[in-house]
Design an enzyme around this catalytic site. Structure first.
Site, PDB file in Angstrom:
ATOM      1  CE  LYS A 148      -3.324   3.056   0.666  1.00 15.69           C
ATOM      2  NZ  LYS A 148      -4.197   3.475  -0.446  1.00 15.69           N
TER       3      LYS A 148
ATOM      4  CB  CYS B   7      -3.104   9.798  -4.218  1.00 16.16           C
ATOM      5  SG  CYS B   7      -4.561   9.463  -3.189  1.00 16.16           S
TER       6      CYS B   7
HETATM    7  O1  ERO Z   1      -7.566   6.985  -1.749  1.00 21.88           O
HETATM    8  C1  ERO Z   1      -6.541   6.321  -1.853  1.00 21.88           C
HETATM    9  O2  ERO Z   1      -5.896   5.864  -0.876  1.00 21.88           O
HETATM   10  C2  ERO Z   1      -6.081   6.088  -3.235  1.00 21.88           C
HETATM   11  N1  ERO Z   1      -7.025   5.673  -4.132  1.00 21.88           N
HETATM   12  C3  ERO Z   1      -6.721   5.532  -5.470  1.00 21.88           C
HETATM   13  O3  ERO Z   1      -7.582   5.171  -6.283  1.00 21.88           O
HETATM   14  N2  ERO Z   1      -5.480   5.775  -5.874  1.00 21.88           N
HETATM   15  C4  ERO Z   1      -4.493   6.180  -5.027  1.00 21.88           C
HETATM   16  O4  ERO Z   1      -3.366   6.406  -5.498  1.00 21.88           O
HETATM   17  C5  ERO Z   1      -4.810   6.357  -3.642  1.00 21.88           C
HETATM   18  C6  ERO Z   1      -3.825   6.811  -2.674  1.00 21.88           C
HETATM   19  C7  ERO Z   1      -2.535   6.814  -2.802  1.00 21.88           C
END
Ligand code: ERO
Length: 309
Positions: A43, A128
């Site tokens: 993550k 993000c």
């Molecule tokens: O909200 C998130 O943690 C997230 N959701 C995404 O679709 N892509 C991301 O890159 C990301 C957070 C790094």
């Protein structure tokens, strides 16, 4: 049959999770490590642990998903400690994702990774869409150029970057010009299509709580955009920069299409969330079936070879 060369390593197949899905905890990452996936990624981490946005913040949809997780994660040390320990147990490298809230935070985390004994591949997430008040960094070409210049002044380990989708040929040209200046190992296209809105018509209401219901769209909705991004960068980037194709992979056929566009590895987000780790077994089997039907026994025989009319 599905062996894939990526970043000077041989993977048993090109499939892996997309960062954010099934990789928040040691337990989830261990399940990926044991699964049929060819590799896995952690993550996206920040320096400090983060709780993320208020729930509900993820909704599975008939044709994909919408999320506004807001970068919940356990903090870089949690993932780095895990990666350092895990890398001794496996013969393929671990992908390690970071997503700092500022250029300085990214530099600080990359310094930590550079100084550590981490032997894997780092992915810098510049896309993000879900942290309130923080625009997606890679939509700013000058800022992307500036951070990459700072990074490559000291960072010597393999580095890839996760990009948002682009929708204009002029933007593909401009971003490729920036990326081609640097010794990147790869780019990963695409992150979710930012700030979509899904509506429950019965309730006349949005389906996730953060940001008035706006969130990143993934799954079947985004496959044509993902394929376009993979193809546009494959035809513009230095051949030394490999591509991870992410977006709308729900079947072996979708995987085949990403490979035809030029992807070398393939990440699965929404469909992994829907189906769990058995998805990797199914996708590998389906991709092999298509290759057999078409008479291919190696991915390299068709990778990148999309025909024009
Ligand atoms: O909200 C998130 O943690 C997230 N959701 C995404 O679709 N892509 C991301 O890159 C990301 C957070 C790094």
């Amino acid at each position: 049959m599905l062996e894939t060369n990526f970043a000077n390593n041989l993977f048993k197949n090109p499939f892996m999770n997309a960062s954010g899905v099934h990789c928040m905890t040691v337990e989830e990452m261990d399940q990926l490590a044991k699964s049929e996936a060819g590799a896995f990624i952690t993550k996206s981490a920040t320096i400090a642990q983060r709780k993320g946005n208020p729930k509900p913040r993820y909704r599975s949809l008939d044709l994909g998903s919408i999320n506004s997780m807001g970068l919940p994660n356990e903090g870089i040390d949690y993932y780095l400690d895990y990666a350092l320990q895990k890398q001794e147990e496996q013969d393929v490298p671990i992908f390690f994702s970071i997503a700092g809230m500022s250029p300085d935070e990214n530099i600080q985390m990359l310094e930590k990774i550079e100084k550590s004994s981490f032997k894997g591949i780092t992915e810098l997430n510049l896309s993000c869409p879900n942290v309130p008040g923080k625009p997606q960094a890679a939509y700013d070409f000058e800022a992307t150029d500036a951070i990459l210049a700072r990074i490559f002044a000291f960072f010597k380990k393999p580095l890839g970057i996760k990009l948002p989708p682009y929708f204009d040929l002029a933007h593909f040209d401009a971003m490729a010009d920036v990326l081609n200046k640097y010794p990147l190992t790869y780019i990963n296209s695409i992150n979710s299509v930012g700030n979509g809105l899904f509506i429950d018509t019965d309730k006349e209401q949005v389906v996730i709580k953060p940001k008035n219901g706006f969130g990143g769209i993934g799954g079947e909705y985004v496959k044509p955009t993902a394929l376009a991004n993979v193809r546009a960068f494959y035809t513009r980037l230095n051949p030394s920069i490999q591509i991870i194709g992410t977006g709308g992979i729900t079947s072996g056929r979708d995987a085949f299409e990403h490979l035809l566009c030029g992807a070398s590895m393939l990440q699965v987000g929404t469909q992994l969330q829907k189906e769990g780790v058995p998805v990797f077994d199914r996708l590998s089997r389906e991709l092999k079936e298509i290759m057999t039907e078409k008479g291919y026994d190696h991915i390299e025989q068709f990778r990148g070879k999309l025909k024009e009319m």
